[in-house]
Design an enzyme around this catalytic site. Structure first.
Site, short mmCIF file in Angstrom:
data_model
loop_
_atom_site.label_atom_id
_atom_site.label_comp_id
_atom_site.label_asym_id
_atom_site.label_seq_id
_atom_site.Cartn_x
_atom_site.Cartn_y
_atom_site.Cartn_z
N HIS A 181 0.79 -1.23 0.00
CA HIS A 181 0.00 0.00 0.00
C HIS A 181 0.82 1.28 0.00
O HIS A 181 0.40 2.30 0.57
CB HIS A 181 -0.95 -0.01 1.20
CG HIS A 181 -1.99 -1.08 1.13
ND1 HIS A 181 -3.02 -1.07 0.21
CD2 HIS A 181 -2.14 -2.23 1.85
CE1 HIS A 181 -3.78 -2.14 0.38
NE2 HIS A 181 -3.26 -2.86 1.36
N ARG A 225 -10.67 -6.01 8.69
CA ARG A 225 -9.85 -5.72 7.52
C ARG A 225 -8.36 -5.73 7.88
O ARG A 225 -7.54 -6.35 7.18
CB ARG A 225 -10.24 -4.36 6.95
CG ARG A 225 -9.39 -3.84 5.79
CD ARG A 225 -9.48 -4.70 4.56
NE ARG A 225 -8.50 -5.78 4.57
CZ ARG A 225 -8.45 -6.77 3.70
NH1 ARG A 225 -9.32 -6.83 2.71
NH2 ARG A 225 -7.54 -7.70 3.79
N CYS A 229 -5.31 -8.36 6.95
CA CYS A 229 -4.05 -7.90 6.33
C CYS A 229 -2.85 -8.53 7.05
O CYS A 229 -1.91 -9.00 6.41
CB CYS A 229 -3.95 -6.38 6.40
SG CYS A 229 -4.94 -5.51 5.16
#
Length: 268
Positions: A181, A225, A229
Site C-alpha cells: 500500500h 480488515r 491484512c
C-alpha cells in the site's frame, strides 16, 4: 536483422498496450459491477439489526447502549465515527469504535470482557452482534468528512506507532503494510491495492470501510480488515480490540483526513 528486431519491438509494444487496456477494462467492469449493486447494498440489513441491538436492554445491568459516549456525548452517534479513533478521558486511552463499544458494553451493560468481545466477526449461520452495531453506528457518519485532529499527546503517540508499524517489515515474507500500500498501480489478482501514502487514494479506501463483502456474505469492520491484512503478511493474529490495530487505524484515519466517509460500502 534490423527488421526482425523492429518487428519484435512492435509486437512487444502491442502486447503491453493490450495488457494495459485489459487491466483498464477489468477495473472499469468491476466499478460498474459495484455501482449496479450499490443501491441494494445488503449492509442495510446489518444496519437495521444494529439499530435494534443499540437500543436493546441486555446484560446483567439490563441496559441499552443509548448512553454510550463515542466522543460526542452520551448517546450521540451522528458524526461520531469520522472522528475516531480518539482519546477518551474516562478510559485513559485512545480507542477506535470497536474498542469503545467493548468498553460501553462492559461499563453500561455489565458484560465481562470475554462476553463483550465474543464472536466479533460473523460467519455462516453465526452473525456477529458487534459487526451489526458497527454497521449501524458508522452509517450515521455517511457523507461527512473524516477528521483526525491529534489534539492529545496520546493521540499523537498512537499515530506515530501506527505509522511506524505501517512501514515495519517482518514475518516469513518480510512484508509490511507498505509493501502493498505505498506504490502506484499495484494489485493482487483483480483487487486494486490503494496507495495509502497518497491522500486521494487513502481517503477513498479508508472512507469505504466497514463494508459488505460479497465473497463472504458478511459486513466486515476495520478491525477485521486489518486483522486479515496481518494474516496475509504472515504476522501473528492480533487480539481483537488490540491497541496496535487502533494505532494503525489512527494512522490511516490521519492519512485519509478531509475525505468523505461513504460506508458501509460494498466490496468483492
Amino acid at each position: 536483422m534490423k527488421h526482425w528486431i523492429l518487428r519484435l519491438a512492435l509486437c512487444s509494444l502491442s502486447l503491453v498496450t493490450a495488457l494495459a487496456g485489459a487491466e483498464s477494462s477489468t477495473t472499469d467492469e468491476i466499478a460498474k459491477y459495484r455501482e449496479l449493486l450499490a443501491d441494494g447494498n445488503p449492509a442495510e440489513l446489518w444496519e437495521m439489526r444494529g439499530e435494534e441491538l443499540w437500543s436493546a436492554k441486555t446484560g446483567p445491568k439490563s441496559a441499552s447502549l443509548e448512553e454510550c459516549d463515542l466522543g460526542k456525548g452520551p448517546g450521540v452517534i451522528k458524526g461520531a465515527y469520522v472522528e475516531l479513533p480518539r482519546y477518551f478521558k474516562d478510559a485513559g486511552k485512545v480507542m477506535d469504535l470497536e474498542q469503545r463499544l467493548m468498553h460501553c458494553r462492559m461499563t453500561l451493560q455489565g458484560l465481562t470482557r470475554e462476553q463483550a468481545m465474543e464472536r466479533p466477526f460473523g460467519s455462516a449461520g453465526k452473525p456477529s452482534d458487534i459487526e451489526a452495531i458497527v454497521a449501524y453506528v458508522t452509517a450515521q457518519s455517511r457523507g461527512m468528512k473524516i477528521i483526525a485532529p491529534l489534539s492529545y499527546p496520546e493521540e499523537k503517540k498512537a499515530y506515530e506507532i501506527g505509522k511506524r508499524f505501517f512501514y515495519y517489515r517482518a514475518g516469513s515474507h518480510d512484508f509490511a503494510c507498505a509493501t502493498c500500500h505505498s506504490g502506484d498501480n499495484k494489485r493482487i489478482r483483480l483487487q486494486e491495492l490503494p496507495n495509502m501514502t497518497r491522500p486521494a487514494e487513502a481517503q477513498r479506501a479508508y472512507g469505504s470501510w466497514p463494508a459488505y463483502r460479497v465473497s463472504q456474505g458478511e459486513v466486515r469492520s476495520m478491525q477485521h480488515r486489518l486483522s486479515d491484512c496481518l494474516r496475509q503478511q504472515r504476522f501473528p493474529e492480533p487480539v481483537y480490540g488490540s491497541d496496535l490495530i487502533t494505532a494503525v487505524t489512527m494512522f490511516l484515519a490521519k492519512s485519509a483526513e478531509g475525505g468523505v466517509f461513504n460506508a458501509p460500502a460494498l466490496k468483492r
